[in-house]
Structures are given as structure tokens and as C-alpha cells.
Design an enzyme around this catalytic site. Structure first.
Site, PDB file in Angstrom:
ATOM      1  N   ASP A  15      18.207 -43.655   7.944  1.00  0.00           N
ATOM      2  CA  ASP A  15      18.588 -42.880   9.227  1.00  0.00           C
ATOM      3  C   ASP A  15      18.096 -43.319  10.409  1.00  0.00           C
ATOM      4  O   ASP A  15      16.900 -43.215  10.275  1.00  0.00           O
ATOM      5  CB  ASP A  15      18.972 -41.541   8.710  1.00  0.00           C
ATOM      6  CG  ASP A  15      19.440 -41.015   7.619  1.00  0.00           C
ATOM      7  OD1 ASP A  15      20.737 -41.788   7.113  1.00  0.00           O
ATOM      8  OD2 ASP A  15      18.999 -40.164   6.767  1.00  0.00           O
TER       9      ASP A  15
ATOM     10  N   ASP B 181      30.823 -33.167   2.878  1.00  0.00           N
ATOM     11  CA  ASP B 181      29.291 -32.533   3.009  1.00  0.00           C
ATOM     12  C   ASP B 181      29.541 -31.066   2.633  1.00  0.00           C
ATOM     13  O   ASP B 181      30.297 -30.451   3.047  1.00  0.00           O
ATOM     14  CB  ASP B 181      28.892 -32.611   4.581  1.00  0.00           C
ATOM     15  CG  ASP B 181      28.862 -34.143   5.029  1.00  0.00           C
ATOM     16  OD1 ASP B 181      28.909 -35.115   4.150  1.00  0.00           O
ATOM     17  OD2 ASP B 181      28.766 -34.528   6.228  1.00  0.00           O
TER      18      ASP B 181
END
Length: 247
Positions: A136, A15
Site C-alpha cells: 500500500d 469490504d
């Protein structure tokens, strides 16, 4: 690397925020627990340890509508294994720019919900196997815009629609457990697996080798691991014994 039925691949996460490899708690800015310079070197280290795919998320793109394109290109130059990339992909123009960089799979979240036809267009032009939709979930509802906004629907409700539009796979992240290193619940992902026939990749809360073994029995074809690797809760090389095994 294409997904194969009856096989599960283990995918380390890189990330990126402000040009660094970071790990956030539940995606919240300011909760950085890991910050490492040179994300491309981090990605290379996972390749050297046996990763077949690297999961790259542009957190600046997801949260602040900025991009880490320079860092992404450095990763592509540094490693030889494929990457799947998501975060901040808000226009079809930018999506095509990334796909033309030879990104293996593009993970599309918010934009897929704002204009579902984009999934059909990209799948037709580049092949469905290169288009992954990000679902998500927070409090059992799909969230978009960096996990800030609920859309009032459950992941299973929208997953079938995206499959019909041409999405080649789904990345399912349980935000409720993501980054907390407290394990996860199998029920939400099992519901998704019953709904669609395209591959499901799971992310969120994976903390131990037992968690990986549990997921290998569900039918998911990939799992993404972040914080547990960076905090040495899971040894990546040891985790690979569960790769390519679905029970």
C-alpha cells in the site's frame, strides 16, 4: 482462480466493517459512504453478474485488530467462486486458519513487513500462488497498520524481496487516490511491473471504463474495483468486456 500471463481479471471488492459491506474514503474510519447488510449476499450478487473472483477485506481486522470471521465464513458458504482475503492477518496461526478454510489467496500486509520469513513459510506450505503481499503506497512510500504508518521505502524497493521470499503475487494499492473516484496514476504500477515478474493486481481510484481500458494496457493481471461499482460509476457487466484482454 490463478492469474494467467497476458490476461487481466476484474475483481469486485467486498469490504467488511461491523458485519456490513462498506466503502471508506482512503481507508479512514467514519467515512463510510456505503453500508449494506449481509456481505455474503453482496458477494453473491457480484458472482451472479459474472465475477470470477471476489476481493474481501476485513476492515475491522486491518484497523482495530478485530475480525469478521463469521461474515467471511458466510461468504465462503454463499458463493462458489474463489475469494482473495486480506485485513488484520497479524499471526501465522490466523493465516493458516484462513488458508485452511479454502481461501484462494491470502493478502498479507503488515505481518509481511514485521516478519518476512512468514511469507517464505506460508508459500512453502500452501503454495506461492495462494500468498499475495499487499503493498500500500501513500506519498510514494509503503504504509502498514491500516495505512497509518510509513516504513520509509518505496513499493518497488520491497517488491523484489517478497518475490524472492516466495510471494505469488502483489496487491498494489495507491492510497493517495483510493476511494476518491478521481482516477489514478499509472507511473507507480508501471514501476512495479518493471521490477518483478510475479502478477500485480492494482487497486485505487478506478472510476470509469476508460480507467479499466488504461490499466488493460499496462500489464497488470488483475484490478480491484470498489467505490465506483457501489456508486454506479461503473457497470460491472460492461467492465467485463476488458477482462482477459491485455494490449
Amino acid at each position: 482462480m490463478s492469474f494467467q500471463k497476458d490476461k487481466m481479471i476484474i475483481i469486485p471488492a467486498v469490504d467488511i466493517k461491523n458485519g456490513k459491506c462498506v466503502q471508506l474514503v482512503q481507508g479512514k474510519p467514519g467515512t463510510e459512504q456505503i453500508q449494506i447488510e449481509n456481505p455474503e449476499k453482496v458477494a453473491k450478487s457480484w458472482e451472479d453478474e459474472g465475477a470470477n473472483v471476489i476481493h474481501v477485506i476485513d476492515l475491522d481486522g486491518a484497523i482495530d485488530n478485530k475480525t469478521n470471521l463469521i461474515a467471511i465464513k458466510k461468504i465462503l458458504d454463499e458463493i462458489s467462486v474463489p475469494i482473495q482475503l486480506g485485513g488484520g492477518i497479524r499471526t501465522i496461526k490466523y493465516a493458516k486458519e484462513l488458508l485452511n478454510l479454502d481461501i484462494e489467496r491470502l493478502i498479507i500486509g503488515t505481518m509481511a513487513f514485521e516478519d518476512k520469513d512468514i511469507i517464505a513459510k506460508l508459500s512453502k506450505e500452501y503454495g506461492s500462488e495462494r500468498i499475495m503481499v499487499s503493498l500500500d503506497s501513500k506519498d510514494s512510500e509503503v504504509v502498514i497498520k491500516g495505512w497509518k504508518e510509513k516504513i520509509g521505502k518505496k513499493p518497488a524497493e520491497v517488491s523484489l524481496e517478497f518475490e524472492k521470499l516466495g510471494a505469488g503475487s502483489i496487491l498494489f494499492t495507491n492510497v493517495d487516490v483510493e476511494g476518491l473516484l478521481n482516477g489514478f496514476y499509472t507511473e507507480p504500477v508501471l514501476e512495479l511491473l518493471k521490477t518483478v515478474n510475479i502478477p500485480i493486481v492494482y487497486s485505487g481510484g478506478i472510476t470509469t471504463l476508460n480507467d479499466i481500458e488504461k490499466l488493460s494496457k499496462t500489464g497488470v493481471q488483475g484490478i480491484v474495483i470498489g467505490s465506483a461499482l457501489y456508486k454506479n460509476k461503473i457497470n460491472f457487466k460492461e467492465s467485463l468486456k476488458y477482462q482477459n484482454i491485455l494490449k
